[in-house]
Write an enzyme that holds these catalytic residues in place. Structure first.
Site, mmCIF file in Angstrom:
data_model
loop_
_atom_site.group_PDB
_atom_site.id
_atom_site.type_symbol
_atom_site.label_atom_id
_atom_site.label_comp_id
_atom_site.label_asym_id
_atom_site.label_seq_id
_atom_site.Cartn_x
_atom_site.Cartn_y
_atom_site.Cartn_z
ATOM 1 N N CYS A 45 31.718 34.055 49.749
ATOM 2 C CA CYS A 45 30.894 32.910 50.171
ATOM 3 C C CYS A 45 29.669 32.758 49.282
ATOM 4 O O CYS A 45 29.242 31.635 48.977
ATOM 5 C CB CYS A 45 30.423 33.102 51.610
ATOM 6 S SG CYS A 45 31.736 33.193 52.818
ATOM 7 N N THR A 46 29.086 33.843 48.883
ATOM 8 C CA THR A 46 27.907 33.785 48.022
ATOM 9 C C THR A 46 28.241 33.075 46.713
ATOM 10 O O THR A 46 27.479 32.222 46.243
ATOM 11 C CB THR A 46 27.379 35.199 47.762
ATOM 12 O OG1 THR A 46 27.002 35.796 49.021
ATOM 13 C CG2 THR A 46 26.170 35.186 46.845
#
Length: 218
Positions: A45-46
Site C-alpha cells: 500500500c505504501t
C-alpha cells in the site's frame, strides 16, 4: 448485493485526511477513482500511495478526483502519509477515507472473508460524473496495482462515453479504435470518413476527436 457496472455508486459521508466529505457532493461533476487499501503501514500500500501521488497530474488532466480508503482512523492515515513521503519521494496529495466502522467497505463490497475478515482487498472503482460505476477492479492483498493501466482504462472510458466506439485489446491513446456495432455503415461513413472494414462486424477508424469526426459526438 455486489456492485455492478452501471450501478449508481453508493453515497456516503465519512471522515478523511482532508476533513469530512459527502461523497457525491465531493465528486461534483468530476470523474472519480475510489481505491481501497488493506491497512495503514503496509508495504504494498505504501508503494501504491506513492505511485498515485506521482500520477496525480495525469488524473487531474482527465478530471478524475482521487480518494483512497483504509479501515484505519484518520490519525493513523496522517502518520502513514509521513512514511509514504519519506520512502516514495512524493507526499500524498489526495484524501484518504477513515473507514474504521467498515461502513464504506461494506457498501462497496471491499471485504472478502476468504481473504481477510477485517481488511479490505485492493478494490478500484472508477465512477463517471453521473455517479455510475464504470470500472471495477479487484486485486488480492499481495498484488500491487498497475495505475498506468488504470489511466489507460480511464482514457478508454472517457473516449467511449463521448463517441460510439470501442477500444481494442492493448489499445493506447492515439491508436485506431473500433466503430460500435450500433452504428450503421452509412452512419459510419458520415461520422468516420475513411474507416476500414476488416469484417462487417470489425470496422476500424482513427481515434475520434472533434477535429476528425464528421458529426458531433453523442
Amino acid at each position: 448485493m455486489s456492485l455492478r457496472l452501471g450501478d449508481v455508486a453508493p453515497d456516503f459521508t465519512a471522515d478523511t485526511t482532508a476533513g469530512r466529505i459527502s461523497f457525491h457532493e465531493w465528486l461534483g461533476d468530476s470523474w472519480g477513482m475510489l481505491f481501497s487499501h488493506p491497512g495503514d503501514f503496509t508495504p504494498v500500500c505504501t508503494t501504491e500511495l506513492g505511485a498515485v501521488a506521482r500520477l496525480k497530474g495525469e488524473f487531474d488532466r482527465r478530471n478524475v478526483k482521487l480518494l483512497g480508503l483504509s479501515v484505519d482512523p484518520v490519525e493513523s492515515h496522517l502518520a502513514w502519509e509521513g512514511d509514504v513521503g519519506e520512502t516514495q519521494g512524493c507526499a500524498v496529495n489526495f484524501p484518504i477515507v477513515a473507514d474504521a466502522d467498515r461502513k464504506v467497505s461494506e457498501l462497496y463490497d471491499m471485504i472478502h472473508p476468504n481473504a481477510s475478515a477485517a481488511s479490505t482487498v485492493r478494490s478500484v472503482f472508477v465512477i463517471a460524473p453521473d455517479k455510475t460505476v464504470q470500472l471495477i477492479l479487484t486485486y488480492p492483498m499481495s498484488t500491487g496495482r498497475n495505475f498506468a493501466e488504470i489511466l489507460r482504462a480511464i482514457d478508454s472510458l472517457q473516449l467511449t462515453a463521448a463517441y460510439p466506439v470501442a477500444t481494442p485489446a492493448d489499445w493506447q491513446p492515439g491508436q485506431d479504435v473500433i466503430i460500435g456495432l450500433g452504428v450503421s455503415d452509412d452512419e459510419a461513413a458520415a461520422r468516420f470518413p475513411g474507416y476500414r472494414a476488416v469484417k462487417p462486424y470489425l470496422r476500424l477508424t482513427e481515434q475520434p476527436s472533434p477535429a476528425n469526426v464528421g458529426a458531433e459526438a453523442h
